[in-house]
Write a protein that holds these residues in place. Structure first.
Motif, mmCIF file in Angstrom:
data_model
loop_
_atom_site.group_PDB
_atom_site.id
_atom_site.type_symbol
_atom_site.label_atom_id
_atom_site.label_comp_id
_atom_site.label_asym_id
_atom_site.label_seq_id
_atom_site.Cartn_x
_atom_site.Cartn_y
_atom_site.Cartn_z
ATOM 1 N N ILE A 1 35.758 46.908 44.784
ATOM 2 C CA ILE A 1 35.307 45.730 44.026
ATOM 3 C C ILE A 1 36.122 45.567 42.749
ATOM 4 N N ARG A 2 36.356 46.676 42.027
ATOM 5 C CA ARG A 2 37.134 46.606 40.790
ATOM 6 C C ARG A 2 38.561 46.161 41.056
ATOM 7 N N ALA A 3 39.122 46.618 42.168
ATOM 8 C CA ALA A 3 40.486 46.222 42.511
ATOM 9 C C ALA A 3 40.564 44.724 42.807
ATOM 10 N N ALA A 4 39.592 44.216 43.565
ATOM 11 C CA ALA A 4 39.565 42.789 43.874
ATOM 12 C C ALA A 4 39.330 41.960 42.620
ATOM 13 N N GLU A 5 38.453 42.450 41.736
ATOM 14 C CA GLU A 5 38.148 41.741 40.502
ATOM 15 C C GLU A 5 39.355 41.720 39.568
ATOM 16 N N ALA A 6 40.149 42.793 39.570
ATOM 17 C CA ALA A 6 41.343 42.836 38.726
ATOM 18 C C ALA A 6 42.378 41.809 39.177
ATOM 19 N N LEU A 7 42.474 41.599 40.495
ATOM 20 C CA LEU A 7 43.427 40.620 41.014
ATOM 21 C C LEU A 7 42.968 39.189 40.749
ATOM 22 N N MET A 8 41.657 38.956 40.873
ATOM 23 C CA MET A 8 41.089 37.616 40.677
ATOM 24 C C MET A 8 39.812 37.734 39.857
ATOM 25 N N PRO A 9 39.926 37.749 38.517
ATOM 26 C CA PRO A 9 38.739 37.932 37.665
ATOM 27 C C PRO A 9 37.650 36.896 37.892
ATOM 28 N N ASP A 10 38.032 35.678 38.269
ATOM 29 C CA ASP A 10 37.054 34.621 38.535
ATOM 30 C C ASP A 10 36.900 34.350 40.027
ATOM 31 N N GLY A 11 37.337 35.297 40.833
ATOM 32 C CA GLY A 11 37.302 35.109 42.277
ATOM 33 C C GLY A 11 35.936 35.381 42.875
ATOM 34 N N PRO A 12 35.877 35.388 44.203
ATOM 35 C CA PRO A 12 34.577 35.555 44.879
ATOM 36 C C PRO A 12 34.023 36.968 44.815
ATOM 37 N N VAL A 13 34.873 37.963 44.480
ATOM 38 C CA VAL A 13 34.418 39.354 44.458
ATOM 39 C C VAL A 13 34.392 39.857 43.020
ATOM 40 N N THR A 14 33.182 40.087 42.505
ATOM 41 C CA THR A 14 32.984 40.737 41.209
ATOM 42 C C THR A 14 31.808 41.689 41.366
ATOM 43 N N VAL A 15 31.601 42.536 40.384
ATOM 44 C CA VAL A 15 30.494 43.482 40.462
ATOM 45 C C VAL A 15 29.159 42.745 40.540
ATOM 46 N N MET A 16 28.980 41.740 39.689
ATOM 47 C CA MET A 16 27.718 40.994 39.687
ATOM 48 C C MET A 16 27.503 40.275 41.024
ATOM 49 N N LYS A 17 28.547 39.626 41.517
ATOM 50 C CA LYS A 17 28.416 38.883 42.770
ATOM 51 C C LYS A 17 28.149 39.818 43.941
ATOM 52 N N ALA A 18 28.738 41.005 43.905
ATOM 53 C CA ALA A 18 28.490 41.970 44.980
ATOM 54 C C ALA A 18 27.020 42.388 45.007
ATOM 55 N N TRP A 19 26.447 42.642 43.840
ATOM 56 C CA TRP A 19 25.040 43.017 43.775
ATOM 57 C C TRP A 19 24.138 41.869 44.220
ATOM 58 N N VAL A 20 24.462 40.653 43.799
ATOM 59 C CA VAL A 20 23.660 39.494 44.214
ATOM 60 C C VAL A 20 23.659 39.367 45.732
ATOM 61 N N GLU A 21 24.838 39.483 46.340
ATOM 62 C CA GLU A 21 24.942 39.347 47.786
ATOM 63 C C GLU A 21 24.189 40.458 48.509
#
Length: 384
Positions: free
Chosen positions: A83-103
């Motif tokens: 998740i951190r790796a995906a978030e680093a590539l796209m900070p406003d993308g579909p994968v973030t820590v908050m969005k992962a928990w929501v899903e």
């Protein structure tokens, strides 16, 4: 590929959610625990629909881009490196820590509903057989249908992720959730004896059913607006871009099988297509609201249906108000979620109206309104 250990952990989370519901049921003072279980399951389903709207509107549907786990794990904590790796590539993308928990929380709650429905099926069969198949409310046919339906709903939940939020899949997922809620409401209504209503309700059965169908179509249009991110395509009200009929592209807007944000030919979806989606939802809302209001007017004049008619009208007025405010205030998250929740409330109330309108028909098989009048004239009147 999800291993058996991860599947066990995921299943245990669904069981934990269900156990919390069981605690509520068995600690309740209601002597009819089966009825209580049905209504607690309905309440949780309503909550999941609301949370599903929150998931969709916060763009968290791909917070974990695989299924049923999160990067092959049972929770975001175990998948934090990915998740951190995906978030680093796209900070406003579909994968973030908050969005992962929501899903993932949305998935845990949905699994809990599945466990509760399995329990409803098992208990209904047990009581049905113990009663010699004579107690109507324990008939297992509806619970079995619920179980089949929740499995189909789960499949569309998986496809929602694996097909990258394809609008038609997400919209069907929403419709299936609303249908599951309505089916639970019908099962819940069967759990008690309802007072008889006036025989005139016999004539309201078809109009009430049409009202529910129109509401379902409007919910589908609303889902199509949301899944295509067309909520702000018309930012003014009651006009759209200052016109009664703005420039619109219905062909691309209502092509069902296409990727998110794209036309069937793979081009970016033009803005007039989004306008067509939003405008259609808005215009049909007036058609639906007018018809449902008319049905409520007819229901209000029938002894025994006044309370439910008032409830439907109040929910309808609230839904229209929220819809207008949502556009006027530029689609704030809280109002958008409330708009979805009020649609679910309308489903519940219209299902109850349909159920109550069929009580005379159930009491007098193959009898018309005149014959039913004779049967019901001796029964006590009750507006409940």
């Amino acid at each position: 590929m999800v291993d058996s250990g991860t599947l066990f952990q995921l299943g245990s989370k669904g069981i934990f959610v269900a156990l919390l519901a069981f605690v509520i049921v068995w600690s309740s003072k209601d002597p009819d625990k089966y009825r209580k279980l049905v209504w607690v399951t309905l309440f949780l389903t309503f909550d999941v629909i609301m949370f599903g709207a929150f998931t969709r509107l916060t763009d968290s549907g791909l917070g974990c881009p695989d299924w049923p786990g999160c990067y092959g794990h049972a929770n975001p904590l175990q998948a934090m490196e990915h998740i951190r790796a995906a978030e680093a590539l796209m900070p406003d993308g579909p994968v973030t820590v908050m969005k992962a928990w929501v899903e993932m929380i949305h998935r845990y709650l949905a699994m809990g509903i599945g466990v509760l429905i399995i329990a409803i099926v098992v208990i209904s069969w047990r009581f049905w057989l113990q009663s010699g198949r004579s107690v109507h409310k324990f008939s297992p046919h509806f619970p079995v249908a619920l179980l089949i339906f929740v499995c189909i709903q789960g499949a569309f939940g998986a496809w929602t992720v694996t097909m990258k939020l394809q609008p038609v899949i997400v919209t069907i997922h929403l419709l299936l959730g609303m249908t599951l809620l309505g089916m639970l409401a019908w099962v819940g209504a069967r759990q008690k004896e309802h007072p008889p209503v006036a025989a005139a309700a016999y004539a309201l059965r078809i109009p009430a059913l049409i009202a529910l169908i129109l509401l379902s179509f409007q919910i589908a249009l609303g889902g199509w607006v949301s899944t295509n991110y067309a909520a702000l395509a018309c930012s003014d009200f009651p006009l759209c871009h200052g016109a009664v009929i703005p420039q619109m592209d219905f062909e691309n807007g209502f092509t069902l099988w296409r990727s998110l944000g794209m036309t069937a030919d793979g081009e970016y979806l033009p803005f007039p297509a989004l306008t067509a989606i939003h405008w259609t939802h808005r215009v049909f809302a007036f058609v639906m609201a007018g018809y449902i209001a008319w049905v409520c007017y007819k229901a209000y004049k029938i002894e025994g249906l006044q309370t439910i008619a008032r409830g439907v009208l109040a929910a309808l007025a609230l839904q229209i108000t929220i819809g207008i405010a949502t556009v006027s205030l530029k689609w704030p998250l809280a109002l958008a979620v409330a708009h979805n929740g009020c649609a679910a409330l309308l489903v519940l109330l219209l299902v109850m109206l349909n159920y109550k309108a069929r009580i005379p028909g159930a009491a007098g098989t193959n009898r018309g309104p005149d014959q039913l009048d004779t049967r019901l004239s001796a029964a006590p009147n009750d507006n409940a």
